[in-house]
Design a protein around this motif. Structure first.
Motif, short mmCIF file in Angstrom:
data_model
loop_
_atom_site.label_atom_id
_atom_site.label_comp_id
_atom_site.label_asym_id
_atom_site.label_seq_id
_atom_site.Cartn_x
_atom_site.Cartn_y
_atom_site.Cartn_z
N ARG A 72 53.72 74.78 41.40
CA ARG A 72 53.67 74.99 39.94
C ARG A 72 54.95 74.50 39.26
N ALA A 73 55.42 73.35 39.72
CA ALA A 73 56.65 72.79 39.16
C ALA A 73 56.42 72.27 37.75
N ARG A 74 57.41 72.50 36.91
CA ARG A 74 57.46 71.92 35.57
C ARG A 74 58.81 71.24 35.39
N GLY A 75 58.87 70.32 34.46
CA GLY A 75 60.18 69.81 34.08
C GLY A 75 60.92 70.87 33.30
N ALA A 76 62.23 70.85 33.37
CA ALA A 76 63.03 71.83 32.66
C ALA A 76 62.90 71.66 31.15
N SER A 77 62.87 72.76 30.43
CA SER A 77 62.98 72.71 28.98
C SER A 77 64.39 73.12 28.58
N HIS A 78 64.87 72.61 27.46
CA HIS A 78 66.23 72.81 26.94
C HIS A 78 67.28 72.88 28.05
N LEU A 79 67.23 71.92 28.97
CA LEU A 79 68.20 71.89 30.06
C LEU A 79 69.55 71.37 29.55
N GLY A 224 75.39 79.16 25.73
CA GLY A 224 76.71 79.00 26.30
C GLY A 224 77.56 78.02 25.53
N LEU A 225 78.41 77.31 26.25
CA LEU A 225 79.34 76.37 25.66
C LEU A 225 78.61 75.32 24.82
N ALA A 226 79.17 75.02 23.64
CA ALA A 226 78.60 74.02 22.73
C ALA A 226 77.17 74.38 22.31
N ASP A 227 76.87 75.68 22.24
CA ASP A 227 75.56 76.16 21.79
C ASP A 227 74.41 75.66 22.65
N MET A 228 74.63 75.52 23.94
CA MET A 228 73.60 75.00 24.83
C MET A 228 73.11 76.06 25.79
N HIS A 229 71.80 76.02 26.07
CA HIS A 229 71.15 76.95 26.99
C HIS A 229 71.13 76.37 28.40
N GLY A 230 71.06 77.25 29.38
CA GLY A 230 70.66 76.82 30.71
C GLY A 230 69.16 76.65 30.72
N GLY A 231 68.65 75.67 31.46
CA GLY A 231 67.23 75.36 31.45
C GLY A 231 66.40 76.41 32.16
N ASP A 232 65.14 76.56 31.72
CA ASP A 232 64.20 77.40 32.46
C ASP A 232 63.22 76.49 33.20
N HIS A 233 62.50 77.07 34.16
CA HIS A 233 61.58 76.35 35.07
C HIS A 233 62.05 74.93 35.37
#
Length: 278
Positions: A72-79, A224-233
């Protein structure tokens, strides 16, 4: 004991418009397009001789990749992920980003004695990108050292993928699981937030100061830094001693598949990791 994880091999992103993604990474980054399949919603790029970038368009009830789709792999979103550039090229990168009307922010992650400048910006799909200066003569070399690559004069002079940052809702469980179940090499964590750094190398190395090493950053879902998220899935690929990782994964009881191409594992937080032979 040395880590079985050797280096960063590839990153997969989720994009909602494949042709736009192909144009962005072909023109701005000058990457070679090695595959473009509209029916499967897949575009693959060569970053250098050892690393790749893949774009997946979300396709309802279908799989972009049959082998990874079993988990059930997906590409990362907001990585959030970073590219390596030579330190001397950072000023030219600003000019190129300006020419493409891409807004960027510069931060210095180093010290007054040893600056460590980086540029942050976004791609059209909300993925947080970073250009990090690297000292090619640094003795801390990864398994596949970055090398200057000939690109268009109008493209960013990237020479490799540096890092990926992914989110975990259960930070404490992640910090225990990644070294035990996969063998990722923990280096340190930040004092002011849940942010762990793992070097993609057999032995611990310190981050910063132009190191050519590659990294996996794992943090809580907050910005986090520079208003960036860690990616999910996220779907990430690593070079590794595949058999050594497979033994750990089996003992941990994680959902996985192991074949001639390597090992694919679904982490309890929904990330899919692929481990391949160097």
């Amino acid at each position: 004991m040395d880590s079985p994880i050797l280096d960063l091999a590839g990153i997969t992103l989720e994009v909602n418009h494949l042709p736009r993604g192909v144009r962005f990474y072909t023109h701005l980054f000058g990457l070679d397009l090695t595959r473009h399949d509209d029916d499967k919603g897949v575009a693959e790029f060569r970053v250098n001789d050892s690393q790749s970038l893949t774009l997946w368009k979300p396709i309802t009830r279908r799989k972009n990749d049959e082998r990874l789709g079993k988990l059930r792999a997906r590409g990362a979103s907001h990585l959030h992920f970073a590219w390596q550039v030579q330190e001397a090229d950072l000023e030219r990168c600003k000019t190129i980003l300006d020419a493409y009307d891409v807004h960027w922010t510069e931060l210095d992650l180093g010290t007054p004695e040893r600056p460590d400048r980086t540029l942050y910006f976004y791609d059209p799909f909300g993925h947080g990108l970073e250009l990090r200066g690297v000292n090619l003569s640094d003795e801390r070399q990864p398994t596949f050292p970055p090398k200057p690559t000939e690109r268009s004069a109008h493209a960013l002079p990237v020479i490799g993928l540096r890092e990926a940052a992914i989110g975990f809702s259960d930070y404490d469980a992640m910090k225990e699981r990644l070294p035990r179940a996969y063998g990722f090499c923990f280096v340190k964590e930040q004092d002011d937030r849940d942010f762990a750094q793992f070097v993609l190398s057999p032995r611990p190395e310190l981050d910063g100061d132009g190191t050519p090493q590659r990294w996996l950053y794992c943090w809580d879902p907050q910005i986090g830094l520079a208003d960036m998220h860690g990616g999910d899935h996220a779907t990430l690929k690593f070079y590794a001693d595949v058999d050594a990782v497979a033994r750990r994964v089996a003992q941990a009881g994680l959902e996985h598949g192991h074949d001639d191409l390597g090992l694919v594992v679904r982490d309890p937080e929904g990330h899919v990791f692929e481990f391949v032979h160097p």
